[in-house]
Design a protein around this motif. Structure first.
Motif, PDB file in Angstrom:
ATOM      1  N   THR A 180       0.822  -1.205   0.000  1.00 14.39           N
ATOM      2  CA  THR A 180       0.000   0.000   0.000  1.00 14.39           C
ATOM      3  C   THR A 180       0.864   1.267   0.000  1.00 14.39           C
ATOM      4  N   MET A 181       1.876   1.278   0.905  1.00 11.52           N
ATOM      5  CA  MET A 181       2.689   2.502   1.016  1.00 11.52           C
ATOM      6  C   MET A 181       3.552   2.724  -0.225  1.00 11.52           C
ATOM      7  N   GLU A 182       3.869   1.641  -0.949  1.00 13.05           N
ATOM      8  CA  GLU A 182       4.659   1.813  -2.179  1.00 13.05           C
ATOM      9  C   GLU A 182       3.829   2.380  -3.337  1.00 13.05           C
ATOM     10  N   THR A 183       2.499   2.260  -3.217  1.00 18.11           N
ATOM     11  CA  THR A 183       1.666   2.699  -4.346  1.00 18.11           C
ATOM     12  C   THR A 183       0.746   3.864  -4.011  1.00 18.11           C
ATOM     13  N   MET A 184       0.606   4.190  -2.714  1.00 16.04           N
ATOM     14  CA  MET A 184      -0.286   5.299  -2.341  1.00 16.04           C
ATOM     15  C   MET A 184       0.479   6.342  -1.557  1.00 16.04           C
ATOM     16  N   GLN A 185       0.048   7.545  -1.666  1.00 17.96           N
ATOM     17  CA  GLN A 185       0.615   8.634  -0.862  1.00 17.96           C
ATOM     18  C   GLN A 185      -0.319   8.910   0.312  1.00 17.96           C
TER      19      GLN A 185
END
Ligand code: PHE
Length: 347
Positions: A180-185
């Motif tokens: 999630t953190m790799e694809t969302m800000q």
């Protein structure tokens, strides 16, 4: 001869009118019109006639044949229609008879509880996300601060696919934090339910496959208070406003500080005993462990490209079967997986 023809015609038409079956009609066809039939026999006598008589007699014979043939065809059609009528009447279907009831299934009790939990989180503004069960060791362990050599990566606990231990069945839903953190800000607010796998023998409280729900919130100014608030809201919505819970310090490599959350045993209400006997639900503990949680480790944040000086976050991971057992008063985990309809139909 004229008389003979008239007589044949009359007998033929009477016999045809009386015939009731295709077989009877065929027999009459042979008898009157066949190569060795009565009409042919008469025609064979034409040679005896004078040349003047022949044409008229020929015409008459043809007319008789035509009449018999036409009557035969008409009778065939009538007999066929009658047979069809009889069959339709015999095989008639009464569409007004009530049908056999079809027994309808319903959602599995564990999925019912999952839906309740997701609804509560969606109500708090979370998004539901999904991820792979076949996972990279990088996501299941390394990026979560669990370095090679850490005991939780042991081959005796984890189902690996490759000899270099780089691909596995995820042992927890926490890799969804990284994905999630790799694809969302930020702001991030997600829950990720799914299956996880560990090399456990099946017993009343263990199964080699079970379900977790991961939660992750990352934003500016997120604190442990937000974590407690979110989890308390969940538990009270799910188990009633009088549900009592406690947070205990714990350790996870990917959260700091970390905690576990217990729920007061619903059977003995925290006493550990019922009628002088050790409580069978919590084994005398008075509390039931439901989940692990904590503040996302700054190294995990920065590993995913999120600035830990600006952002903070909390994460939690709970066992869905435990939540469902508590919610539905189920005392043996294996019942959830057996799929015995006598059990399932109780919910
Ligand atoms: N993944 C941990 C487990 O399976 C639970 C956990 C999730 C702990 C998120 C902290 C944060 O035990």
């Amino acid at each position: 001869m004229k008389q003979q023809l008239a007589e044949i015609k009359q007998r033929a038409l009477e016999a045809l009118a009386a015939a009731e079956t295709p077989a009877a009609l065929e027999a009459l066809r042979v008898q009157f019109l066949g190569k060795k039939g009565e009409l042919t026999a008469v025609l064979k006598q034409m040679g005896k006639l004078s040349p003047e008589e022949r044409p008229a007699m020929g015409q008459l014979a043809n007319a008789v044949r035509g009449d018999i043939e036409a009557t035969l065809e008409a009778r065939k059609a009538a007999v066929h229609a009658a047979a069809l009528e009889a069959r339709l009447a015999a095989e008639a279907i009464d569409v007004t008879i009530p049908g056999k009831p079809v027994s309808l299934g319903h959602q599995h009790p564990m999925n019912q509880v999952l839906q309740e939990i997701l609804d509560i989180f969606v109500g708090m503004g979370y998004t539901v996300v999904d991820g792979p069960e076949v996972e990279l060791a990088d996501y299941n362990f390394t990026k979560l601060n669990i370095q090679p050599g850490h005991p939780s990566r042991d081959r005796s606990d984890t189902f690996y696919f490759t000899s270099d231990d780089s691909v596995l069945l995820r042992t927890q839903t926490s890799p969804m934090q990284i994905r999630t953190m790799e694809t969302m800000q930020p702001p991030i607010r997600i829950v990720a339910p799914g299956r996880v796998y560990r090399k456990d023998e099946a017993d009343a409280t263990h199964s080699p496959m079970f379900h977790q729900i991961e939660g992750l919130v990352v934003d500016e100014g997120i604190t442990m208070g937000d974590l407690k608030g979110a989890l308390e809201t969940l538990m009270k919505e799910l188990y009633g406003q009088d549900a009592v819970m406690r947070f205990r310090p714990h350790h996870f490599p990917f959260t700091e500080p970390s905690c576990e959350m217990d729920m007061q045993c619903h059977k003995c209400r925290g006493a550990g005993q019922v009628d002088g006997q050790v409580c069978s639900t919590c084994h005398g503990e008075g509390w039931i462990e439901l989940l692990g949680a904590g503040m996302v480790h700054p190294d995990v944040l920065s590993g995913c490209g999120i600035d830990p000086n600006r952002y903070s976050g909390f994460a939690f991971g709970m066992g869905l079967e435990r939540m469902a057992m508590r919610r539905m008063q189920i005392n043996d985990l294996r019942l959830i997986f057996d799929n015995d309809v006598r059990f399932l139909s109780q919910f």
